[in-house]
Enzyme design. Structure first.
Site, PDB file in Angstrom:
ATOM      1  CE1 TYR A 109       0.034  -8.488  10.248  1.00 32.18           C
ATOM      2  CE2 TYR A 109       2.284  -7.740  10.573  1.00 32.18           C
ATOM      3  CZ  TYR A 109       1.322  -8.731  10.656  1.00 32.18           C
ATOM      4  OH  TYR A 109       1.665  -9.958  11.131  1.00 32.18           O
ATOM      5  CG  ASP A 181       2.432  -2.819   3.877  1.00 31.97           C
ATOM      6  OD1 ASP A 181       2.399  -3.531   2.860  1.00 31.97           O
ATOM      7  OD2 ASP A 181       2.396  -3.280   5.037  1.00 31.97           O
TER       8      ASP A 181
HETATM    9  C1  LIG Z   1      -0.035  -5.566   5.185  1.00 24.96           C
HETATM   10  C2  LIG Z   1       1.065  -6.330   5.863  1.00 24.96           C
HETATM   11  N1  LIG Z   1       2.262  -5.756   6.022  1.00 24.96           N
HETATM   12  C3  LIG Z   1       3.283  -6.387   6.644  1.00 24.96           C
HETATM   13  C4  LIG Z   1       3.119  -7.663   7.147  1.00 24.96           C
HETATM   14  C5  LIG Z   1       4.275  -8.350   7.853  1.00 24.96           C
HETATM   15  O1  LIG Z   1       4.808  -9.329   6.996  1.00 24.96           O
HETATM   16  P1  LIG Z   1       5.535 -10.668   7.514  1.00 24.96           P
HETATM   17  O2  LIG Z   1       4.524 -11.490   8.223  1.00 24.96           O
HETATM   18  O3  LIG Z   1       6.047 -11.258   6.227  1.00 24.96           O
HETATM   19  O4  LIG Z   1       6.641 -10.226   8.411  1.00 24.96           O
HETATM   20  C6  LIG Z   1       1.889  -8.306   6.985  1.00 24.96           C
HETATM   21  C7  LIG Z   1       1.676  -9.668   7.526  1.00 24.96           C
HETATM   22  O5  LIG Z   1       0.566 -10.146   7.606  1.00 24.96           O
HETATM   23  C8  LIG Z   1       0.833  -7.621   6.343  1.00 24.96           C
HETATM   24  O6  LIG Z   1      -0.378  -8.178   6.174  1.00 24.96           O
END
Ligand SMILES: Cc1ncc(COP(=O)(O)O)c(C=O)c1O
Length: 389
Positions: A109, A181
């Protein structure tokens, strides 16, 4: 006693932490708590994540949410955070110092990528992005200074799947931590802690909360690792608000029901796309034609609600398609009950070179398949494809 199923855990794991008799948790919308006596202040201040001291340090709603997610992931402890990006930062930050090295999956991400490429280098921490997705590719990237290996599986947006058990073994053999993740899979489809990962984090904004109405994150792991994250959270101040924690708890009550529907709808849509003459490529971990299908079939109990696809006809075809959909809103984010579609090349904060390295095609689309009736989604996509010239 037999371990309860995930649906039961999501409904009951927080009950011992509800200080009231309310069936739905009461919301402790307060920044601070009264002390019963003068000495209590000093005692609370010395505690780890006290429940009734000051909400940046801890709050009953945060603790209820943490108990549920820890039970679903099978971890000793969990920490709620103000966003998924905060959970990611708090997973990595406590474990690296100047001179250390991180190994990262090739597709991550955008903000995870930014943490590794923009923030950590300023503090003398270098990252190597792995080019392939096999454990051997990861092994080649490891150095004696490697402290953390970070993966996203399935990855956003390409849906690459990493063999968690194999990379966890590699991490252990090199005294490094595997951080995973698990936003796309959720504990319903994959439980990385049970496969050997040390830390798992989520953008709870997505499937855990599930209704596109809150920004939140959660980090899971051993008491010691989560404690280290909390030591940083109290300094960074990225605590989750009580109402936001309550919203995620409410979403979690139906997580396994929603995931069953996401899995089913995305599987049906992936078949439609794979057989369609206007579609050039479809990636869905459940499709035999997807490059990581074999690993996915081993480590996932369902293949999730995300699809990555490319149409014949490039940019013009992709733009026509996303604008002619009725039930798939053109919006960022994912994992809500309503379907969304995104054109990652037009939104991601990665540079064109970074996108190329991460395997993100400039004309691919990312579909977050929601919980609508299956046939309505299939008809909608069929119709939008018929309008692509
Ligand atoms: C795979 C993944 N990890 C982390 C995040 C970050 O999360 P947040 O937007 O809740 O900070 C996202 C956000 O789209 C994501 O898709």
């Amino acid at each position: 006693m037999r371990r309860p199923g995930l649906t039961t855990l999501a409904l009951h794991a927080d009950r011992p932490l509800n200080p009231t008799a309310s069936v739905s948790p009461a919301i402790f919308q307060t920044s601070t708590f009264r002390w019963p006596e003068v000495e209590a202040g000093a005692q609370f201040a010395g505690e780890h994540s006290p429940s009734a001291f000051y909400t940046r340090m801890g709050n009953p709603n945060q603790h209820q949410l943490e108990a549920i997610v820890a039970s679903l992931e099978g971890s000793e402890a969990a920490l709620s955070t103000a966003s998924g990006a905060a959970a990611c930062t708090l997973a990595v930050l406590p474990h690296v110092k100047a001179g250390d090295h991180v190994v990262a999956g090739k597709t991550l991400y955008g903000e995870t990528n930014a943490l590794l490429t923009k923030v950590l280098p300023r503090f003398g921490v270098e990252t190597t992005f792995v080019q392939g997705s096999s454990a051997a590719d990861y092994e080649r990237a490891v150095r004696p200074q490697t402290r953390v290996i970070i993966v996203e599986t399935p990855a956003n947006p390409t849906l690459d799947v990493v063999d968690i058990a194999a990379v966890a073994q590699l991490a252990k053999a090199n005294s490094a931590l595997l951080v995973c993740d698990n936003t796309f899979a959720t504990p319903v489809n994959t439980r990385p802690i049970t496969l050997g990962a040390h830390l798992v984090f989520h953008s709870a904004t997505k499937y855990l909360a599930g209704h596109s109405d809150v920004i939140a994150g959660v980090l899971c792991g051993s008491r010691e690792l989560v404690g280290a994250a909390w030591d940083h959270l109290r300094v960074v101040g990225s605590s989750l608000g009580p109402f936001e924690a309550w919203l995620v708890i409410r979403g979690l009550r139906t997580l396994s029901l929603r995931m069953a529907r996401h899995n089913e709808n995305a599987r049906a849509l992936s078949y439609l796309l794979a057989a369609h003459p206007k579609v050039a490529m479809v990636r869905y971990p459940g499709l035999g034609s997807s490059p990581d299908h074999e690993i996915a079939a081993r480590q996932m109990s369902g293949f999730g609600g995300m699809i990555y696809a490319e149409l014949k006809g490039g940019d013009a075809a992709a733009r026509s398609f996303v604008q002619n959909l009725r039930y798939f809103s053109l919006a960022t984010s994912l994992g809500g009950v309503e379907s969304l579609v995104q054109y990652p090349a037009s939104l991601s904060n990665l540079t064109p070179d970074q996108k190329r390295a991460a395997g993100i095609s400039p004309t691919a689309i990312r579909i977050s398949v929601g919980c609508e009736d299956t046939q309505d989604l299939l008809d909608d996509v069929e119709n939008a494809l018929s309008l692509v010239v």
